[in-house]
Design a protein around this motif. Structure first.
Motif, PDB file in Angstrom:
ATOM      1  N   SER A   8       1.198  -1.153   0.334  1.00 45.79           N
ATOM      2  CA  SER A   8      -0.041   0.017  -0.047  1.00 45.79           C
ATOM      3  C   SER A   8       1.292   1.553   0.222  1.00 45.79           C
ATOM      4  N   GLU A   9       0.557   2.618  -0.323  1.00 45.99           N
ATOM      5  CA  GLU A   9       0.565   3.679   0.241  1.00 45.99           C
ATOM      6  C   GLU A   9       1.747   3.623   0.959  1.00 45.99           C
ATOM      7  N   LEU A  10       0.100   3.423   2.500  1.00 46.11           N
ATOM      8  CA  LEU A  10       0.974   4.462   3.640  1.00 46.11           C
ATOM      9  C   LEU A  10       2.559   3.171   3.749  1.00 46.11           C
ATOM     10  N   ASP A  11       2.631   1.977   3.173  1.00 45.17           N
ATOM     11  CA  ASP A  11       4.199   1.124   3.342  1.00 45.17           C
ATOM     12  C   ASP A  11       4.829   1.682   2.767  1.00 45.17           C
ATOM     13  N   LEU A  12       4.142   1.704   1.776  1.00 46.72           N
ATOM     14  CA  LEU A  12       5.607   2.776   0.924  1.00 46.72           C
ATOM     15  C   LEU A  12       6.105   3.898   1.459  1.00 46.72           C
ATOM     16  N   GLU A  13       5.774   4.532   2.167  1.00 47.50           N
ATOM     17  CA  GLU A  13       6.551   5.474   2.884  1.00 47.50           C
ATOM     18  C   GLU A  13       6.766   4.880   4.445  1.00 47.50           C
ATOM     19  N   ILE A  14       6.136   4.202   4.483  1.00 49.46           N
ATOM     20  CA  ILE A  14       7.231   3.428   5.635  1.00 49.46           C
ATOM     21  C   ILE A  14       8.315   2.909   5.138  1.00 49.46           C
ATOM     22  N   VAL A  15       8.510   2.052   4.315  1.00 50.77           N
ATOM     23  CA  VAL A  15       9.541   2.087   3.477  1.00 50.77           C
ATOM     24  C   VAL A  15      10.481   3.352   3.629  1.00 50.77           C
ATOM     25  N   ASN A  16      10.406   4.006   2.975  1.00 50.19           N
ATOM     26  CA  ASN A  16      10.771   5.559   2.341  1.00 50.19           C
ATOM     27  C   ASN A  16      11.692   5.990   3.701  1.00 50.19           C
ATOM     28  N   ALA A  17      10.582   6.185   4.707  1.00 49.95           N
ATOM     29  CA  ALA A  17      11.419   6.800   6.210  1.00 49.95           C
ATOM     30  C   ALA A  17      12.436   5.967   6.389  1.00 49.95           C
ATOM     31  N   LEU A  18      12.098   4.482   6.724  1.00 52.30           N
ATOM     32  CA  LEU A  18      13.441   3.845   6.830  1.00 52.30           C
ATOM     33  C   LEU A  18      14.719   3.101   5.691  1.00 52.30           C
ATOM     34  N   GLN A  19      14.037   3.946   4.706  1.00 53.57           N
ATOM     35  CA  GLN A  19      15.455   4.508   3.796  1.00 53.57           C
ATOM     36  C   GLN A  19      16.561   5.075   3.894  1.00 53.57           C
ATOM     37  N   ILE A  20      15.599   6.362   4.688  1.00 52.40           N
ATOM     38  CA  ILE A  20      16.438   7.638   4.946  1.00 52.40           C
ATOM     39  C   ILE A  20      17.089   7.797   6.638  1.00 52.40           C
ATOM     40  N   ASN A  21      16.607   6.453   7.845  1.00 53.52           N
ATOM     41  CA  ASN A  21      16.393   6.602   8.582  1.00 53.52           C
ATOM     42  C   ASN A  21      16.605   5.415   9.342  1.00 53.52           C
ATOM     43  N   PRO A  22      16.938   3.522   8.926  1.00 57.83           N
ATOM     44  CA  PRO A  22      16.296   2.878   8.785  1.00 57.83           C
ATOM     45  C   PRO A  22      16.420   1.849  10.332  1.00 57.83           C
ATOM     46  N   ARG A  23      16.966   3.288  11.709  1.00 57.28           N
ATOM     47  CA  ARG A  23      16.545   2.070  12.861  1.00 57.28           C
ATOM     48  C   ARG A  23      16.303   3.483  13.727  1.00 57.28           C
ATOM     49  N   ALA A  24      15.137   4.072  13.519  1.00 55.27           N
ATOM     50  CA  ALA A  24      14.136   5.312  13.533  1.00 55.27           C
ATOM     51  C   ALA A  24      13.531   4.729  14.740  1.00 55.27           C
ATOM     52  N   GLU A  25      13.119   5.838  15.632  1.00 55.83           N
ATOM     53  CA  GLU A  25      12.688   4.921  16.909  1.00 55.83           C
ATOM     54  C   GLU A  25      11.262   4.821  15.728  1.00 55.83           C
ATOM     55  N   TRP A  26       9.858   3.808  16.114  1.00 57.06           N
ATOM     56  CA  TRP A  26       8.416   4.022  15.927  1.00 57.06           C
ATOM     57  C   TRP A  26       8.017   5.640  15.947  1.00 57.06           C
ATOM     58  N   SER A  27       8.124   5.792  17.259  1.00 49.85           N
ATOM     59  CA  SER A  27       7.301   7.016  17.527  1.00 49.85           C
ATOM     60  C   SER A  27       7.273   7.723  16.521  1.00 49.85           C
ATOM     61  N   ARG A  28       9.073   8.601  16.131  1.00 53.21           N
ATOM     62  CA  ARG A  28       9.537   9.569  15.258  1.00 53.21           C
ATOM     63  C   ARG A  28       8.912   9.157  14.172  1.00 53.21           C
ATOM     64  N   VAL A  29       8.725   7.996  13.474  1.00 52.72           N
ATOM     65  CA  VAL A  29       8.793   7.495  11.694  1.00 52.72           C
ATOM     66  C   VAL A  29       7.070   7.910  12.539  1.00 52.72           C
ATOM     67  N   ALA A  30       6.480   7.808  13.272  1.00 56.14           N
ATOM     68  CA  ALA A  30       4.899   8.239  13.953  1.00 56.14           C
ATOM     69  C   ALA A  30       4.391   9.670  13.098  1.00 56.14           C
ATOM     70  N   ASP A  31       4.854  10.410  13.718  1.00 55.93           N
ATOM     71  CA  ASP A  31       5.348  11.241  14.337  1.00 55.93           C
ATOM     72  C   ASP A  31       5.394  12.261  12.261  1.00 55.93           C
ATOM     73  N   ALA A  32       6.007  11.641  11.847  1.00 53.89           N
ATOM     74  CA  ALA A  32       5.906  11.452  10.537  1.00 53.89           C
ATOM     75  C   ALA A  32       5.333  11.808   9.873  1.00 53.89           C
ATOM     76  N   LEU A  33       4.758  11.009   9.790  1.00 58.68           N
ATOM     77  CA  LEU A  33       3.097   9.787   8.879  1.00 58.68           C
ATOM     78  C   LEU A  33       1.725   9.996   9.476  1.00 58.68           C
ATOM     79  N   GLY A  34       1.681  10.795  10.573  1.00 55.89           N
ATOM     80  CA  GLY A  34       0.606  11.321  11.417  1.00 55.89           C
ATOM     81  C   GLY A  34       0.027   9.609  11.959  1.00 55.89           C
ATOM     82  N   LEU A  35       1.198   8.965  12.470  1.00 53.97           N
ATOM     83  CA  LEU A  35       0.326   7.455  12.767  1.00 53.97           C
ATOM     84  C   LEU A  35       1.188   7.462  14.300  1.00 53.97           C
TER      85      LEU A  35
END
Length: 336
Positions: A8-35
């Motif tokens: 899904s598009e949301l999953d692609l956004e999560i993948v892109n976030a982890l391309q940028i910062n592979p070990r980013a905390e989930w809370s940080r990724v969530a804040d960026a994606l509004g989840l």
């Protein structure tokens, strides 16, 4: 989501976030994606369990200061190709193994912890493998860009900045040891393993595991990268150009390709050719535009080979199925 479904598009956004910062905390990724953090973690875990996406160690910009690398082109007997590909995927030193078009059937990269080990692989491995009719080996001498720097661009720039990692303090060169090698092997199995999990697997404290991992990342010996199955690549096709560029142009051309958003790899090599470039394109005709630009920038350059990937059987230690999903891991011997 079943295994055959498109990501899904949301999953692609999560993948892109982890391309940028592979070990980013989930809370940080969530804040960026509004989840919420648990939602992001759950979706990632589903992708990982299905083999749709994974995070793994990759040689960094300074890896060649401590290790060795080569590209290998193979030709094979048609009736023995499948057996050969299976055997190549089982070899830890062969990181990526692809079936390609062109004058050779197989293109792969090879990593070793020392020059002696690399020479042993080059001279000792192939006589015992079936169906090889020709091989060509070129040593990697300089990296301009590597696949861990590639980004899909799914996230808007503002959101991408929210997940970007703060640079680690620059680390001076050092000699990696057995603990570093053990930590890399565990990260190959799960690039998002917690510090406690990494420490327990290697017999050290979480603090030691974190300090060691951050040390080799900051030194540039190793990076972490997020890879995906074919369904997440959004119609991109992989093409490798093998070039011979006049010596006084090779650095400029290597950097030119490295700056392209769709460049996965730009590396100077020692062989009949001196530059290998891998691009992800939507249309093979795009390659002609890059060749025209090459002729303008570096008169006298020659394209020695053009290779389109038919199927990737192994990518940076992950053995893939027909859909490009990770099915098992053969950790790379980056250090010993």
């Amino acid at each position: 989501m079943n295994e055959s479904a498109m990501i899904s598009e949301l999953d692609l956004e999560i993948v892109n976030a982890l391309q940028i910062n592979p070990r980013a905390e989930w809370s940080r990724v969530a804040d960026a994606l509004g989840l919420s953090g648990p939602t992001v973690a759950r979706r990632w875990n589903t992708l990982a369990e299905q083999g749709q996406a994974w995070i793994t160690p990759s040689p960094g910009q300074r890896y060649l200061n401590t290790g060795w690398s080569a590209f290998i082109h193979l030709s094979s007997t048609p009736g023995e190709s499948e057996d050969l590909l299976e055997r190549l995927c089982a070899e830890p030193s062969f990181a990526t193994v692809s079936l390609v078009t062109g004058s050779h059937d197989i293109f792969m990269d090879c990593f070793a912890s020392s020059h002696a080990e690399l020479m042993d692989i080059v001279t000792g491995t192939f006589p015992r493998l079936p169906g090889i009719t020709h091989r060509e080996v070129v040593f990697v001498t300089k990296l301009y860009r590597q696949a861990s720097e590639w980004r899909s661009g799914t996230l808007e720039p503002a959101r991408a900045r929210l997940v970007s990692a703060e640079p680690l303090p620059e680390q001076a060169g050092y000699s990696p040891d057995h603990l570093d090698a053990s930590l890399l092997e565990e990260l190959a199995k799960n690039g998002r393993a917690t510090w406690a999990e990494l420490g327990a697997a290697c017999g050290v404290s979480p603090q030691t595991a974190r300090r060691r991992v951050e040390r080799f990342l900051a030194a540039g010996y190793i990076s972490l990268r997020c890879d995906t199955s074919t369904s997440a690549q959004q119609g991109l096709r992989e093409v490798t150009l093998v070039l011979n560029v006049p010596a006084h142009f090779v650095d400029d051309v290597g950097r030119y390709f490295a700056a392209l958003p769709n460049c996965r790899l730009s590396a100077q090599v020692l062989g009949a050719q001196n530059l290998v470039v891998t691009l992800w394109v939507r249309d093979y005709l795009e390659v002609q535009a890059y060749e025209r630009e090459l002729a303008e920038r570096a008169p006298g350059s020659a394209v020695m080979s053009r290779q389109a990937v038919v199927r990737t059987y192994k990518r940076l230690g992950h053995v893939l199925d027909e859909s490009g999903r990770s099915r098992k891991v053969v950790p790379l011997p980056l250090w010993k």
